[in-house]
Write an enzyme that holds these catalytic residues in place. Structure first.
Site, PDB file in Angstrom:
ATOM      1  N   LEU A   6       5.312  -0.332  -0.086  1.00 16.78           N
ATOM      2  CA  LEU A   6       6.126  -1.365  -0.718  1.00 16.78           C
ATOM      3  C   LEU A   6       5.312  -2.654  -0.835  1.00 16.78           C
ATOM      4  O   LEU A   6       4.911  -3.236   0.175  1.00 16.78           O
ATOM      5  CB  LEU A   6       7.398  -1.605   0.090  1.00 16.78           C
ATOM      6  N   ALA A   8       6.088  -5.244  -3.540  1.00 23.29           N
ATOM      7  CA  ALA A   8       6.686  -5.916  -4.695  1.00 23.29           C
ATOM      8  C   ALA A   8       7.214  -7.312  -4.405  1.00 23.29           C
ATOM      9  O   ALA A   8       7.479  -8.073  -5.334  1.00 23.29           O
ATOM     10  CB  ALA A   8       7.831  -5.062  -5.254  1.00 23.29           C
ATOM     11  N   GLY A   9       7.368  -7.668  -3.132  1.00 23.48           N
ATOM     12  CA  GLY A   9       8.042  -8.912  -2.793  1.00 23.48           C
ATOM     13  C   GLY A   9       7.227 -10.161  -3.086  1.00 23.48           C
ATOM     14  O   GLY A   9       6.007 -10.111  -3.270  1.00 23.48           O
ATOM     15  N   GLN A  78       9.411  -2.431  -9.382  1.00 18.39           N
ATOM     16  CA  GLN A  78      10.704  -2.966  -8.981  1.00 18.39           C
ATOM     17  C   GLN A  78      10.874  -4.285  -9.737  1.00 18.39           C
ATOM     18  O   GLN A  78      10.291  -5.298  -9.374  1.00 18.39           O
ATOM     19  CB  GLN A  78      10.771  -3.179  -7.467  1.00 18.39           C
ATOM     20  N   GLY A  83      15.814  -5.682  -2.316  1.00 23.29           N
ATOM     21  CA  GLY A  83      15.848  -5.023  -1.021  1.00 23.29           C
ATOM     22  C   GLY A  83      14.968  -3.798  -0.944  1.00 23.29           C
ATOM     23  O   GLY A  83      14.464  -3.280  -1.949  1.00 23.29           O
ATOM     24  N   THR A  84      14.779  -3.308   0.282  1.00 24.16           N
ATOM     25  CA  THR A  84      13.844  -2.206   0.520  1.00 24.16           C
ATOM     26  C   THR A  84      14.354  -0.873  -0.019  1.00 24.16           C
ATOM     27  O   THR A  84      13.566  -0.064  -0.511  1.00 24.16           O
ATOM     28  CB  THR A  84      13.552  -2.092   2.016  1.00 24.16           C
ATOM     29  N   GLY A 136      15.570  -5.373  13.903  1.00 25.83           N
ATOM     30  CA  GLY A 136      16.408  -4.194  13.872  1.00 25.83           C
ATOM     31  C   GLY A 136      16.068  -3.346  15.090  1.00 25.83           C
ATOM     32  O   GLY A 136      14.912  -2.969  15.282  1.00 25.83           O
ATOM     33  N   ASN A 161      12.617  -1.304  15.149  1.00 29.03           N
ATOM     34  CA  ASN A 161      12.237  -0.591  13.936  1.00 29.03           C
ATOM     35  C   ASN A 161      11.086  -1.334  13.263  1.00 29.03           C
ATOM     36  O   ASN A 161      11.214  -2.514  12.927  1.00 29.03           O
ATOM     37  CB  ASN A 161      13.457  -0.511  13.011  1.00 29.03           C
ATOM     38  N   HIS A 309     -19.103 -31.342   3.951  1.00 32.69           N
ATOM     39  CA  HIS A 309     -19.875 -32.266   4.773  1.00 32.69           C
ATOM     40  C   HIS A 309     -19.059 -32.780   5.950  1.00 32.69           C
ATOM     41  O   HIS A 309     -17.927 -33.229   5.783  1.00 32.69           O
ATOM     42  CB  HIS A 309     -20.322 -33.500   3.960  1.00 32.69           C
TER      43      HIS A 309
END
Length: 397
Positions: A6, A8-9, A78, A83-84, A136, A161, A309
Protein backbone atom coordinates in the site's frame (compact mmCIF):
# COMPACT_ATOMS: atom_id res chain seq x y z
CA UNK A 1 3.15 -15.26 -2.13
CA UNK A 2 1.47 -12.51 -4.15
CA UNK A 3 1.91 -9.30 -2.21
CA UNK A 4 0.05 -6.00 -2.17
CA UNK A 5 2.08 -3.01 -1.00
CA UNK A 6 0.00 0.00 0.00
CA UNK A 7 1.63 3.22 -1.22
CA UNK A 8 -1.23 5.57 -2.07
CA UNK A 9 -1.57 7.85 0.96
CA UNK A 10 -0.59 11.51 1.22
CA UNK A 11 1.41 11.17 4.43
CA UNK A 12 0.02 14.31 6.05
CA UNK A 13 1.76 13.62 9.38
CA UNK A 14 5.09 13.72 7.54
CA UNK A 15 4.62 17.21 6.11
CA UNK A 16 6.36 19.32 4.92
CA UNK A 17 8.46 16.44 3.56
CA UNK A 18 5.51 14.97 1.67
CA UNK A 19 4.18 18.15 0.11
CA UNK A 20 5.80 17.20 -3.21
CA UNK A 21 6.38 13.45 -2.93
CA UNK A 22 4.59 10.37 -1.55
CA UNK A 23 5.75 9.27 1.89
CA UNK A 24 6.87 5.79 0.72
CA UNK A 25 9.38 7.51 -1.60
CA UNK A 26 11.20 9.37 1.17
CA UNK A 27 14.89 8.41 1.26
CA UNK A 28 16.17 5.74 3.62
CA UNK A 29 19.83 4.72 3.33
CA UNK A 30 20.00 5.75 -0.31
CA UNK A 31 16.74 4.11 -1.46
CA UNK A 32 13.06 4.99 -1.15
CA UNK A 33 11.46 3.77 2.06
CA UNK A 34 9.11 1.49 0.12
CA UNK A 35 12.05 -0.15 -1.68
CA UNK A 36 13.14 -1.59 1.67
CA UNK A 37 9.59 -2.91 2.17
CA UNK A 38 9.63 -4.51 -1.27
CA UNK A 39 13.09 -6.01 -0.75
CA UNK A 40 12.09 -7.54 2.57
CA UNK A 41 8.97 -9.02 0.94
CA UNK A 42 10.98 -10.52 -1.91
CA UNK A 43 13.55 -11.97 0.47
CA UNK A 44 10.66 -13.51 2.40
CA UNK A 45 9.23 -15.17 -0.70
CA UNK A 46 7.05 -12.65 -2.52
CA UNK A 47 6.56 -13.93 -6.07
CA UNK A 48 4.77 -10.86 -7.40
CA UNK A 49 4.33 -7.29 -6.20
CA UNK A 50 1.28 -5.10 -6.73
CA UNK A 51 1.73 -1.50 -5.60
CA UNK A 52 -1.46 0.36 -4.76
CA UNK A 53 -0.67 3.96 -5.70
CA UNK A 54 -2.51 7.27 -5.61
CA UNK A 55 -0.85 10.48 -4.41
CA UNK A 56 2.14 11.34 -6.66
CA UNK A 57 1.86 7.85 -8.18
CA UNK A 58 4.33 8.49 -11.00
CA UNK A 59 7.22 8.64 -8.53
CA UNK A 60 6.54 5.03 -7.50
CA UNK A 61 6.02 3.83 -11.07
CA UNK A 62 9.19 5.44 -12.38
CA UNK A 63 11.32 3.89 -9.64
CA UNK A 64 10.05 0.31 -9.77
CA UNK A 65 9.05 -0.07 -13.43
CA UNK A 66 7.72 -3.53 -14.33
CA UNK A 67 10.28 -5.60 -12.43
CA UNK A 68 12.14 -5.19 -9.15
CA UNK A 69 14.93 -7.51 -8.05
CA UNK A 70 13.73 -10.13 -10.50
CA UNK A 71 10.09 -10.04 -9.35
CA UNK A 72 7.29 -8.79 -11.64
CA UNK A 73 5.62 -5.55 -10.60
CA UNK A 74 2.12 -4.24 -11.33
CA UNK A 75 0.16 -1.20 -10.17
CA UNK A 76 -3.37 -0.49 -9.04
CA UNK A 77 -4.75 3.01 -8.49
CA UNK A 78 -6.69 4.17 -5.44
CA UNK A 79 -8.23 7.34 -6.85
CA UNK A 80 -9.30 8.75 -3.49
CA UNK A 81 -7.74 7.62 -0.25
CA UNK A 82 -10.63 6.16 1.75
CA UNK A 83 -8.84 3.72 4.00
CA UNK A 84 -6.80 0.53 3.91
CA UNK A 85 -9.65 -1.80 2.96
CA UNK A 86 -10.47 0.54 0.09
CA UNK A 87 -6.81 0.44 -0.99
CA UNK A 88 -6.77 -3.36 -1.00
CA UNK A 89 -10.07 -3.38 -2.87
CA UNK A 90 -8.39 -1.29 -5.57
CA UNK A 91 -5.63 -3.88 -5.86
CA UNK A 92 -7.44 -7.23 -5.78
CA UNK A 93 -8.31 -7.08 -9.48
CA UNK A 94 -4.59 -7.64 -10.11
CA UNK A 95 -4.48 -10.76 -7.92
CA UNK A 96 -4.97 -14.42 -8.68
CA UNK A 97 -7.62 -16.29 -6.72
CA UNK A 98 -5.11 -17.32 -4.08
CA UNK A 99 -3.99 -16.24 -0.61
CA UNK A 100 -2.35 -12.83 -0.61
CA UNK A 101 -0.16 -10.69 1.64
CA UNK A 102 -0.71 -7.00 2.42
CA UNK A 103 2.12 -4.73 3.61
CA UNK A 104 2.27 -1.02 4.30
CA UNK A 105 4.71 0.78 2.03
CA UNK A 106 5.72 3.14 4.84
CA UNK A 107 6.73 0.35 7.24
CA UNK A 108 10.06 -1.41 7.68
CA UNK A 109 10.14 -5.15 8.36
CA UNK A 110 12.86 -7.72 8.79
CA UNK A 111 12.78 -10.38 6.07
CA UNK A 112 12.98 -13.37 8.40
CA UNK A 113 9.83 -12.33 10.23
CA UNK A 114 7.97 -11.74 6.97
CA UNK A 115 8.96 -15.22 5.82
CA UNK A 116 7.31 -16.58 8.96
CA UNK A 117 4.23 -14.45 8.27
CA UNK A 118 3.97 -15.81 4.72
CA UNK A 119 4.40 -19.43 5.87
CA UNK A 120 1.79 -19.22 8.63
CA UNK A 121 -1.03 -17.58 6.70
CA UNK A 122 -3.76 -16.67 7.40
CA UNK A 123 -1.74 -14.50 9.73
CA UNK A 124 -1.08 -11.03 11.09
CA UNK A 125 2.24 -9.50 12.08
CA UNK A 126 2.39 -8.74 15.79
CA UNK A 127 4.69 -6.66 17.97
CA UNK A 128 4.93 -6.08 21.72
CA UNK A 129 4.84 -2.47 22.94
CA UNK A 130 4.79 -0.77 26.33
CA UNK A 131 1.71 1.37 25.59
CA UNK A 132 -0.64 -0.74 23.44
CA UNK A 133 -3.67 1.52 23.91
CA UNK A 134 -2.30 3.82 21.20
CA UNK A 135 -2.60 1.02 18.61
CA UNK A 136 -4.86 -1.71 17.32
CA UNK A 137 -4.42 -4.46 19.93
CA UNK A 138 -4.69 -8.17 19.17
CA UNK A 139 -6.87 -10.35 21.38
CA UNK A 140 -5.12 -13.73 21.36
CA UNK A 141 -6.35 -17.04 22.80
CA UNK A 142 -4.15 -20.16 22.63
CA UNK A 143 -2.07 -18.59 19.87
CA UNK A 144 -5.13 -17.76 17.75
CA UNK A 145 -6.18 -14.18 17.07
CA UNK A 146 -9.83 -13.74 17.98
CA UNK A 147 -10.13 -10.05 17.10
CA UNK A 148 -8.34 -6.72 16.91
CA UNK A 149 -9.49 -3.87 19.15
CA UNK A 150 -8.64 -0.32 18.05
CA UNK A 151 -6.98 1.88 20.69
CA UNK A 152 -8.75 0.36 23.69
CA UNK A 153 -8.72 1.99 27.13
CA UNK A 154 -8.17 -1.47 28.60
CA UNK A 155 -6.03 -3.43 26.13
CA UNK A 156 -6.58 -7.20 26.03
CA UNK A 157 -2.81 -7.68 25.56
CA UNK A 158 0.41 -5.79 24.90
CA UNK A 159 0.58 -7.26 21.39
CA UNK A 160 -0.34 -4.87 18.60
CA UNK A 161 -1.32 -5.22 14.96
CA UNK A 162 1.53 -4.12 12.66
CA UNK A 163 -0.60 -3.90 9.53
CA UNK A 164 1.17 -6.86 7.88
CA UNK A 165 -1.23 -9.60 6.83
CA UNK A 166 -1.69 -12.81 4.91
CA UNK A 167 -5.34 -13.27 4.00
CA UNK A 168 -7.04 -16.37 2.58
CA UNK A 169 -8.23 -16.13 -1.02
CA UNK A 170 -11.93 -15.64 -0.07
CA UNK A 171 -10.99 -12.39 1.69
CA UNK A 172 -10.83 -10.76 -1.73
CA UNK A 173 -14.64 -10.71 -1.49
CA UNK A 174 -14.77 -9.33 2.06
CA UNK A 175 -13.48 -5.82 1.34
CA UNK A 176 -16.80 -4.00 1.02
CA UNK A 177 -16.82 -2.93 4.67
CA UNK A 178 -18.68 0.01 6.16
CA UNK A 179 -16.96 3.26 7.05
CA UNK A 180 -15.45 3.52 10.50
CA UNK A 181 -15.99 6.42 12.88
CA UNK A 182 -13.14 8.29 11.23
CA UNK A 183 -14.77 7.92 7.82
CA UNK A 184 -12.51 5.23 6.35
CA UNK A 185 -12.92 1.64 5.19
CA UNK A 186 -10.61 -0.24 7.57
CA UNK A 187 -8.70 -3.42 6.77
CA UNK A 188 -8.97 -4.38 10.44
CA UNK A 189 -12.65 -5.12 9.79
CA UNK A 190 -11.53 -7.64 7.18
CA UNK A 191 -9.07 -9.10 9.69
CA UNK A 192 -11.87 -9.48 12.24
CA UNK A 193 -13.95 -11.38 9.69
CA UNK A 194 -10.99 -13.60 8.90
CA UNK A 195 -10.74 -14.37 12.62
CA UNK A 196 -14.37 -15.56 12.52
CA UNK A 197 -14.08 -17.52 9.28
CA UNK A 198 -10.73 -19.25 9.81
CA UNK A 199 -7.74 -19.55 12.13
CA UNK A 200 -5.52 -16.46 12.11
CA UNK A 201 -2.07 -16.76 13.65
CA UNK A 202 -0.23 -13.87 15.30
CA UNK A 203 3.34 -13.96 13.99
CA UNK A 204 5.80 -11.94 16.11
CA UNK A 205 7.96 -9.58 14.09
CA UNK A 206 11.54 -9.42 15.30
CA UNK A 207 11.92 -5.87 14.04
CA UNK A 208 9.32 -3.43 12.74
CA UNK A 209 8.97 0.32 12.34
CA UNK A 210 5.98 2.41 11.28
CA UNK A 211 7.49 5.49 9.60
CA UNK A 212 4.70 8.00 10.02
CA UNK A 213 6.36 11.17 11.35
CA UNK A 214 9.62 12.97 10.56
CA UNK A 215 11.62 11.70 13.52
CA UNK A 216 10.68 8.14 12.54
CA UNK A 217 12.34 8.79 9.18
CA UNK A 218 15.53 9.44 11.14
CA UNK A 219 14.99 6.17 13.01
CA UNK A 220 14.47 4.33 9.71
CA UNK A 221 17.76 5.68 8.41
CA UNK A 222 19.51 4.72 11.64
CA UNK A 223 18.26 1.14 11.18
CA UNK A 224 19.19 0.74 7.52
CA UNK A 225 22.45 2.72 7.59
CA UNK A 226 23.63 0.43 10.37
CA UNK A 227 23.33 -2.48 7.90
CA UNK A 228 25.60 -0.85 5.30
CA UNK A 229 29.11 -2.11 4.55
CA UNK A 230 32.09 0.12 3.84
CA UNK A 231 32.51 0.90 0.14
CA UNK A 232 34.69 3.69 -1.23
CA UNK A 233 34.22 4.40 -4.94
CA UNK A 234 34.28 8.20 -5.13
CA UNK A 235 37.14 10.67 -5.11
CA UNK A 236 38.66 10.87 -1.61
CA UNK A 237 41.50 13.23 -0.69
CA UNK A 238 44.53 11.63 0.95
CA UNK A 239 44.10 13.99 3.92
CA UNK A 240 40.51 12.87 4.63
CA UNK A 241 39.74 10.35 7.37
CA UNK A 242 36.84 7.93 6.95
CA UNK A 243 36.09 5.71 9.93
CA UNK A 244 33.68 2.82 10.15
CA UNK A 245 31.08 1.81 7.59
CA UNK A 246 31.08 4.67 5.12
CA UNK A 247 29.80 4.41 1.56
CA UNK A 248 31.14 6.94 -0.94
CA UNK A 249 29.42 6.37 -4.27
CA UNK A 250 31.10 6.92 -7.60
CA UNK A 251 30.83 10.61 -8.46
CA UNK A 252 30.97 11.78 -4.83
CA UNK A 253 33.93 13.86 -3.63
CA UNK A 254 35.54 14.08 -0.18
CA UNK A 255 37.99 16.99 0.15
CA UNK A 256 40.99 17.61 2.42
CA UNK A 257 40.57 17.77 6.19
CA UNK A 258 37.24 15.95 6.19
CA UNK A 259 36.41 13.46 8.96
CA UNK A 260 33.50 11.06 8.44
CA UNK A 261 32.45 8.62 11.15
CA UNK A 262 30.01 6.04 9.86
CA UNK A 263 27.54 4.74 9.32
CA UNK A 264 27.09 7.20 6.46
CA UNK A 265 26.26 7.23 2.77
CA UNK A 266 27.49 9.88 0.32
CA UNK A 267 25.52 9.47 -2.89
CA UNK A 268 26.66 10.39 -6.39
CA UNK A 269 27.34 14.09 -6.93
CA UNK A 270 27.84 14.82 -3.23
CA UNK A 271 30.75 17.05 -2.18
CA UNK A 272 32.05 17.23 1.39
CA UNK A 273 34.67 19.65 2.66
CA UNK A 274 37.18 20.96 2.99
CA UNK A 275 37.47 20.60 6.76
CA UNK A 276 33.97 19.23 7.36
CA UNK A 277 32.82 16.73 9.98
CA UNK A 278 30.11 14.14 9.28
CA UNK A 279 29.10 11.72 12.02
CA UNK A 280 26.29 9.54 13.25
CA UNK A 281 23.83 7.82 10.96
CA UNK A 282 23.88 10.33 8.12
CA UNK A 283 22.57 10.17 4.57
CA UNK A 284 23.87 12.75 2.10
CA UNK A 285 21.64 12.39 -0.94
CA UNK A 286 22.59 12.94 -4.59
CA UNK A 287 24.21 16.30 -5.43
CA UNK A 288 24.27 17.53 -1.84
CA UNK A 289 26.97 19.86 -0.52
CA UNK A 290 28.53 19.94 2.94
CA UNK A 291 31.10 22.74 2.82
CA UNK A 292 33.92 24.33 4.76
CA UNK A 293 33.85 23.87 8.54
CA UNK A 294 30.36 22.37 8.52
CA UNK A 295 29.33 19.65 10.97
CA UNK A 296 26.47 17.32 10.11
CA UNK A 297 25.38 14.77 12.69
CA UNK A 298 22.77 12.00 12.42
CA UNK A 299 20.82 13.72 9.66
CA UNK A 300 19.26 13.27 6.23
CA UNK A 301 20.04 15.72 3.43
CA UNK A 302 17.93 15.11 0.34
CA UNK A 303 18.89 15.70 -3.27
CA UNK A 304 20.52 19.06 -3.94
CA UNK A 305 20.56 20.26 -0.32
CA UNK A 306 23.45 22.61 0.54
CA UNK A 307 25.02 23.46 3.88
CA UNK A 308 27.90 25.48 2.54
CA UNK A 309 29.85 27.24 5.29
CA UNK A 310 30.40 27.35 9.05
CA UNK A 311 27.17 25.61 10.07
CA UNK A 312 25.95 22.90 12.43
CA UNK A 313 23.12 20.51 11.50
CA UNK A 314 22.19 17.84 14.03
CA UNK A 315 19.43 15.19 14.07
CA UNK A 316 17.63 16.97 11.24
CA UNK A 317 15.98 16.36 7.88
CA UNK A 318 16.58 18.74 4.98
CA UNK A 319 14.38 18.39 1.90
CA UNK A 320 15.42 18.76 -1.72
CA UNK A 321 17.32 21.92 -2.72
CA UNK A 322 17.40 23.36 0.79
CA UNK A 323 20.12 26.01 1.14
CA UNK A 324 21.50 26.99 4.54
CA UNK A 325 23.24 30.36 4.57
CA UNK A 326 26.67 30.62 6.19
CA UNK A 327 26.58 30.30 9.96
CA UNK A 328 23.14 28.67 10.15
CA UNK A 329 22.96 26.71 13.39
CA UNK A 330 20.46 24.05 14.43
CA UNK A 331 19.61 23.43 18.08
CA UNK A 332 18.78 19.81 18.86
CA UNK A 333 18.59 19.61 22.68
CA UNK A 334 16.27 21.14 25.28
CA UNK A 335 17.80 22.70 28.38
CA UNK A 336 15.45 20.68 30.61
CA UNK A 337 16.57 17.48 28.79
CA UNK A 338 12.95 16.51 28.12
CA UNK A 339 12.11 14.93 24.74
CA UNK A 340 11.96 17.45 21.92
CA UNK A 341 8.48 18.17 20.56
CA UNK A 342 7.61 18.78 16.91
CA UNK A 343 4.48 20.11 15.24
CA UNK A 344 2.38 17.44 13.49
CA UNK A 345 -0.88 18.49 11.83
CA UNK A 346 -1.03 21.63 13.96
CA UNK A 347 -0.29 19.97 17.30
CA UNK A 348 2.93 19.74 19.29
CA UNK A 349 3.84 16.06 19.63
CA UNK A 350 6.66 14.51 21.63
CA UNK A 351 9.27 12.91 19.41
CA UNK A 352 10.38 10.67 22.25
CA UNK A 353 13.91 11.72 21.35
CA UNK A 354 16.23 13.62 23.65
CA UNK A 355 17.89 15.07 20.56
CA UNK A 356 15.99 16.26 17.51
CA UNK A 357 16.74 19.22 15.27
CA UNK A 358 14.69 20.66 12.41
CA UNK A 359 12.57 19.52 9.47
CA UNK A 360 12.85 21.57 6.30
CA UNK A 361 10.59 21.18 3.30
CA UNK A 362 11.93 21.42 -0.24
CA UNK A 363 13.49 24.71 -1.26
CA UNK A 364 13.90 26.23 2.21
CA UNK A 365 16.54 28.98 2.32
CA UNK A 366 18.05 30.49 5.45
CA UNK A 367 19.88 33.81 5.74
CA UNK A 368 23.36 33.96 7.21
CA UNK A 369 23.66 33.33 10.94
CA UNK A 370 20.14 31.97 11.24
CA UNK A 371 19.40 30.05 14.45
CA UNK A 372 16.78 27.29 14.32
CA UNK A 373 15.32 25.96 17.54
CA UNK A 374 14.96 22.25 18.34
CA UNK A 375 11.81 20.76 16.83
CA UNK A 376 11.16 23.59 14.37
CA UNK A 377 9.58 22.70 11.02
CA UNK A 378 9.88 24.98 7.97
CA UNK A 379 7.34 24.69 5.17
CA UNK A 380 8.29 24.18 1.54
CA UNK A 381 9.92 27.31 0.14
CA UNK A 382 10.16 29.12 3.51
CA UNK A 383 12.94 31.68 3.97
CA UNK A 384 14.61 33.40 6.91
CA UNK A 385 16.38 36.74 7.18
CA UNK A 386 20.03 37.20 8.21
CA UNK A 387 20.53 36.78 11.97
CA UNK A 388 16.97 35.55 12.43
CA UNK A 389 16.12 33.25 15.33
CA UNK A 390 13.28 30.83 14.57
CA UNK A 391 11.59 29.50 17.70
CA UNK A 392 8.35 28.18 16.19
CA UNK A 393 7.45 26.18 13.12
CA UNK A 394 6.69 28.01 9.88
CA UNK A 395 3.74 26.44 8.06
CA UNK A 396 1.90 27.20 4.83
CA UNK A 397 -0.79 28.89 6.95
Amino acid sequence: MQTLILAAGQGTRMRPLTEQRPKPMLPVAGQPLVAHTATAAINAGASRLVFVVGYEADAVRSYFGTEFNGVPVEYAVQDTQQGTADAVRAGVAKLADEPFAVLNGDNLYDSESLAGLFECGPSVGSYRVEQPSAYGVLDITDGRVTKVVEKPDTPPSDVINTGAYVFPAPAQDWLDVEQSERGEHELTDVLNRACQETTVTAVPLHRWLDVGRPWELLEANEWKLDECQRQLNGEIHDDAKLRGNVIVESGATVDAGVVIEGPAILQAGTTVGPNAYVRGATLLGPDTTVGHSVEVKNSVLMRGATVGHLSYVGDSILGRDVNFGAGTTVANLRHDEMPVTCEVKGEQVSTGRRKFGVVCGDGVKTGINTSLNAGVSLATGATTAPNETVLRSVTDD
